[in-house]
Design an enzyme around this catalytic site. Structure first.
Site, PDB file in Angstrom:
ATOM      1  N   HIS A 162      76.713  87.920  64.105  1.00 32.34           N
ATOM      2  CA  HIS A 162      75.973  86.677  64.357  1.00 32.34           C
ATOM      3  C   HIS A 162      76.697  85.459  63.782  1.00 32.34           C
ATOM      4  O   HIS A 162      76.376  84.333  64.153  1.00 32.34           O
ATOM      5  CB  HIS A 162      74.503  86.772  63.921  1.00 32.34           C
ATOM      6  CG  HIS A 162      74.222  86.663  62.460  1.00 32.34           C
ATOM      7  ND1 HIS A 162      74.066  87.753  61.634  1.00 32.34           N
ATOM      8  CD2 HIS A 162      74.058  85.583  61.669  1.00 32.34           C
ATOM      9  CE1 HIS A 162      73.796  87.347  60.406  1.00 32.34           C
ATOM     10  NE2 HIS A 162      73.799  86.037  60.394  1.00 32.34           N
TER      11      HIS A 162
ATOM     12  N   ASP B 265      76.008  94.552  62.888  1.00 30.07           N
ATOM     13  CA  ASP B 265      76.215  93.105  62.823  1.00 30.07           C
ATOM     14  C   ASP B 265      77.551  92.735  62.163  1.00 30.07           C
ATOM     15  O   ASP B 265      77.591  92.251  61.044  1.00 30.07           O
ATOM     16  CB  ASP B 265      75.037  92.471  62.074  1.00 30.07           C
ATOM     17  CG  ASP B 265      74.909  90.987  62.359  1.00 30.07           C
ATOM     18  OD1 ASP B 265      75.893  90.381  62.825  1.00 30.07           O
ATOM     19  OD2 ASP B 265      73.820  90.434  62.118  1.00 30.07           O
TER      20      ASP B 265
ATOM     21  N   SER C  50      75.406  85.440  55.027  1.00 24.74           N
ATOM     22  CA  SER C  50      75.691  86.317  56.157  1.00 24.74           C
ATOM     23  C   SER C  50      77.182  86.601  56.251  1.00 24.74           C
ATOM     24  O   SER C  50      77.988  85.672  56.233  1.00 24.74           O
ATOM     25  CB  SER C  50      75.221  85.670  57.456  1.00 24.74           C
ATOM     26  OG  SER C  50      73.838  85.772  57.558  1.00 24.74           O
TER      27      SER C  50
HETATM   28  N1  ARG Z   1      68.356  86.958  60.405  1.00 24.28           N
HETATM   29  C1  ARG Z   1      69.797  86.889  60.333  1.00 24.28           C
HETATM   30  C2  ARG Z   1      70.227  85.844  59.348  1.00 24.28           C
HETATM   31  O1  ARG Z   1      69.626  84.811  59.234  1.00 24.28           O
HETATM   32  C3  ARG Z   1      70.425  86.518  61.616  1.00 24.28           C
HETATM   33  C4  ARG Z   1      70.270  87.509  62.672  1.00 24.28           C
HETATM   34  C5  ARG Z   1      70.768  87.013  63.986  1.00 24.28           C
HETATM   35  N2  ARG Z   1      70.178  87.840  65.021  1.00 24.28           N
HETATM   36  C6  ARG Z   1      69.216  87.439  65.875  1.00 24.28           C
HETATM   37  N3  ARG Z   1      68.642  88.338  66.598  1.00 24.28           N
HETATM   38  N4  ARG Z   1      68.863  86.174  66.002  1.00 24.28           N
HETATM   39  O2  ARG Z   1      71.239  85.977  58.703  1.00 24.28           O
END
Ligand code: ARG
Length: 730
Positions: free
Chosen positions: A88, A223, A652
């Site tokens: 992501h 991811d 992330s």
């Molecule tokens: N929740 C994750 C974060 O903020 C991002 C995931 C991205 N995936 C998605 N399905 N929008 O780091």
């Protein structure tokens, strides 16, 4: 001699500190000062020294950690500048490189040689060279100044400090404030602008589970994505050139495929973006009751309209998917945060803390009435909060509105022949913004819906004059039809709702045409400066300034109140370390969540043809053949695991590192039960979700067939003795 004595007394002081330490899994600690946490880290299983983590005289772990594009974290994993980060985090670059004919977002991509790697324009990575406490210098520069002059003086002093620190080098620098302006650090870093995409799994793996599984454990998402940093012939930063060489790093992380167990030491090293842990109960109330529900409502409108268009054809989907994912990510974030703030009674807990604070502060005139003053400041602002949210999340949400706001400057420049080069560039940027995310039909729908829900949600006395005039001129008996009618008019007439019309206009610009354009009028009448001018939110600038002043005093008081204890500052996109353990948890009475998920769980969720739960054919085949290579554990493949590390957005892609300094996974998310975490860390529930290094390598190796990448890595395997030690208790 005196120096030694000083060191010894520091040692004693830190021994005292440790007795009243906050629980170790909470906290985003400053690498330069990590020695203060060291005894605790060692107790939890850390085997290296503080100098292994942060050292400015020789290579240390900090040299393997990069700020990825300023919004994520990456880690160097080979001597040739290879970077691992999240899928992501690479998403925007990956989607940008995709076309319906060469669709790497959907199909995945693996460069089999340097020549096949894809340069990503605009993407950069920053390495931290060093940091330094410059609080005394900043304070000296602002001493004796009136409060009103301080903010500008701090910025000026910070810029000067950074300029001096980087003079005569190719480094860059900035000063950041900590504890709401009670401490300042200088950061010197080395910025590389030639970053290339090396590989990505298909998004059916990299984003498996989609928005349904986002922010949730148990999880089954691969991811990760792979990039490489390039440098000039001298190994220094250089603008993109085909002749650039893979960067030779000072340090890279070895990768452990030995697996994790409950209780293992785990550390996350990266760039957390923003937390608000010292937010008062008043701030919590404002967020849960007004701001967050409004954000969710406005994002819902945008997401639904975009999804409709994305489902129609692949080109549109590729064009919007990155923006969509970002908006959707924080749409769900605000839903979860609000739910958990309530469930965990954070408002009540903050109130209790504040009443304890008042007891402590009663004898100290400087701090005695801070909490009351917060109350007053919030009470004055609260009636306008929803209107403000509409401006930021609604009126300014469309790309075309932002272009319209800028148009006058551009037109003036053209007519007066000022800065012709920059002006040409601004026009190109403006038109490109349309190409990237503007969909006339969706934007029109969004526009009409936001204007009409504003009608019902915001008190009439706060409607801007311009808005009231629209409502009157187009009134159909109900706000929905009214603003639809206005939207029809705007999309037919304005130069800003059609990029072709805008292009023609900039070729033959006229101020008169611009100023009578309905889209331009709409934009300039509904942007924040106009609000302030029209006295509709008279309290906003006051609110922000008053809150900032109070925050600073409140933090000063808390630092004093907690003297002798370790207290970490809020995240501010600077480098931090969080340490703790791999750890399971109980989300509710009678239920325990394991520390890990496996590929069996991925298969259990598989739904052929689904947006979120489809899988590539070669994945199914490898699964059926149990082709897990050297990455298997107990006949299956571990996909994700959890730790109790303290992270937030910006972390992330951060490496999860074991006690020996080896990479065991990539942090990529938080869990639903602790979504209130940016405001209050919950020791019982808060978990970091990571993708297991073995799953990453399996996707590259077995599914991607990219042996060239595997061969670059320093993979640490289990010795046979430690393998047999493993038990089935998960
Ligand atoms: N929740 C994750 C974060 O903020 C991002 C995931 C991205 N995936 C998605 N399905 N929008 O780091």
């Amino acid at each position: 001699m005196r120096f030694k004595k000083l060191l010894f007394s520091l040692f004693l002081a830190s021994a005292v500190l440790l007795s009243s330490i906050v629980k170790a899994d909470e906290g985003m600690w400053i690498p330069m000062l990590i020695g203060k946490n060291y005894e605790q880290m060692k107790k939890q299983g850390f085997k290296l020294t503080p100098e292994d983590l942060y050292n400015i005289n020789k290579a240390s772990l900090k040299d393997a950690i990069v700020s990825f594009g300023g919004f994520c974290t990456g880690e160097i994993v080979s001597k040739n500048g290879l970077i691992f980060t999240n899928h992501h985090c690479g998403y925007d670059a990956i989607a940008d490189k995709s076309t319906p004919q060469d669709n790497i977002l959907d199909n995945g991509f693996w460069a089999k040689s340097y020549g096949e790697e894809k340069p990503v324009e605009g993407l950069f990575v920053n390495f931290l060279v060093r940091m330094e406490d410059v609080t005394a210098k900043i304070n000296a520069a602002t001493q004796g100044l009136a409060e009103a002059q301080k903010a500008a003086a701090i910025i000026e002093a910070g810029n000067k400090i950074a300029a001096e620190a980087t003079k005569g080098t190719h480094y860059e620098g900035f000063v950041r404030d900590f504890y709401k302006g009670n401490q300042y650090f200088l950061y010197v870093f080395e910025k590389f602008n030639d970053v290339r995409l090396v590989g990505t799994p298909p998004q059916s793996i990299g984003k498996y589970g989609g928005d349904t599984d986002n922010w949730v454990w148990p999880r089954h998402t691969g991811d990760f994505s792979v990039f490489r940093v390039y440098a000039g012939a001298d190994n220094k930063p250089a603008a993109y050139a085909a002749s650039n060489k893979p960067y030779t790093p000072k340090k890279f992380l070895p990768i452990s495929i030995k697996g994790v167990e409950n209780g293992d030491f785990a550390m996350v090293y990266g760039f957390p973006g923003r937390t608000d842990r010292f937010l008062t109960s008043y701030g919590v109330k404002l967020a849960t009751e007004q701001v967050s529900p409004t954000i969710v409502k406005l994002r819902d409108i945008r997401l639904k309209a975009w999804k409709e268009e994305m489902d129609k054809d692949v080109a549109t989907r590729l064009r919007l998917s990155s923006l969509y994912a970002n908006i959707a990510n924080y749409w769900k974030y605000y839903i979860g945060q609000t739910e958990q703030l309530k469930r965990l009674k954070i408002y009540e807990k903050k109130q209790k803390e504040e009443s304890e604070f008042n007891t402590w502060a009663a004898n100290n005139p400087e701090y005695a009435n801070i909490i009351d003053r917060f109350n007053t400041v919030y009470a004055t602002y609260a009636p306008y909060a929803i209107q403000r949210t509409y401006v930021n999340e609604g009126f300014l949400a469309s790309a075309w509105v932002r272009q319209a706001i800028q148009a006058k400057g551009i037109v003036t420049n053209i007519l007066e022949n000022k800065q012709p080069e920059q002006t040409k560039e601004r026009i190109e940027t403006a038109l490109k913004a349309y190409e990237e995310t503007y969909i006339a039909s969706a934007d029109k729908k969004i526009f009409a819906q936001i204007l009409s829900s504003f009608y019902n949600d915001v008190p009439r006395t706060q409607h801007p004059k311009f808005y009231t005039a629209i409502a009157q001129n187009y009134w159909t008996g109900a706000p929905e039809g009214t603003f639809q009618k206005f939207a029809d008019f705007l999309w037919e007439k304005s130069i800003f709702t059609d990029p072709q019309r805008l292009r023609e206009f900039y070729a033959k610009p006229s101020l008169k045409v611009l100023e009578s354009d309905p889209g331009y009028q709409y934009a300039i009448n509904l942007v924040p400066t106009e609000y302030v001018k029209n006295n509709l939110t008279p309290v906003l600038p006051d609110f922000e300034a008053a809150k900032a002043d109070l925050d600073k005093v409140y933090l000063k008081a808390l630092l004093e109140k907690n003297k002798g204890k370790l207290m970490y500052p809020d995240a501010n996109s600077t480098m931090r370390i969080s340490y703790g353990n791999v750890q399971n948890y109980s989300p509710q009475d009678g239920v325990t969540y394991n520390i890990l998920t496996t590929i069996d769980g991925v298969m259990a969720k598989y739904q052929p043809g689904d947006d979120e739960f489809d899988l590539p054919q070669n994945f199914i085949e490898a699964y059926n053949a149990k082709n897990f290579g050297q990455y298997a554990e107990n006949g299956t493949l571990v996909v994700n695991f959890i730790t109790n590390n303290d992270i937030t957005g910006g972390n992330s892609g951060s490496p999860v590192i074991n006690g020996n300094g080896e990479l065991i996974g990539l942090a990529f998310d938080g869990n639903w039960e602790a979504m209130s975490g940016d405001i209050a860390f919950d020791k019982q529930y808060k978990r970091t979700i990571a993708v297991d290094a073995r799953y990453v390598l399996w996707c590259i190796d077995v599914l991607g067939g990219a042996k060239n990448i595997i061969n670059e890595l320093d993979i640490r395997k289990a010795s046979t003795s430690s393998k047999t030690k493993k038990t089935a208790t998960r």
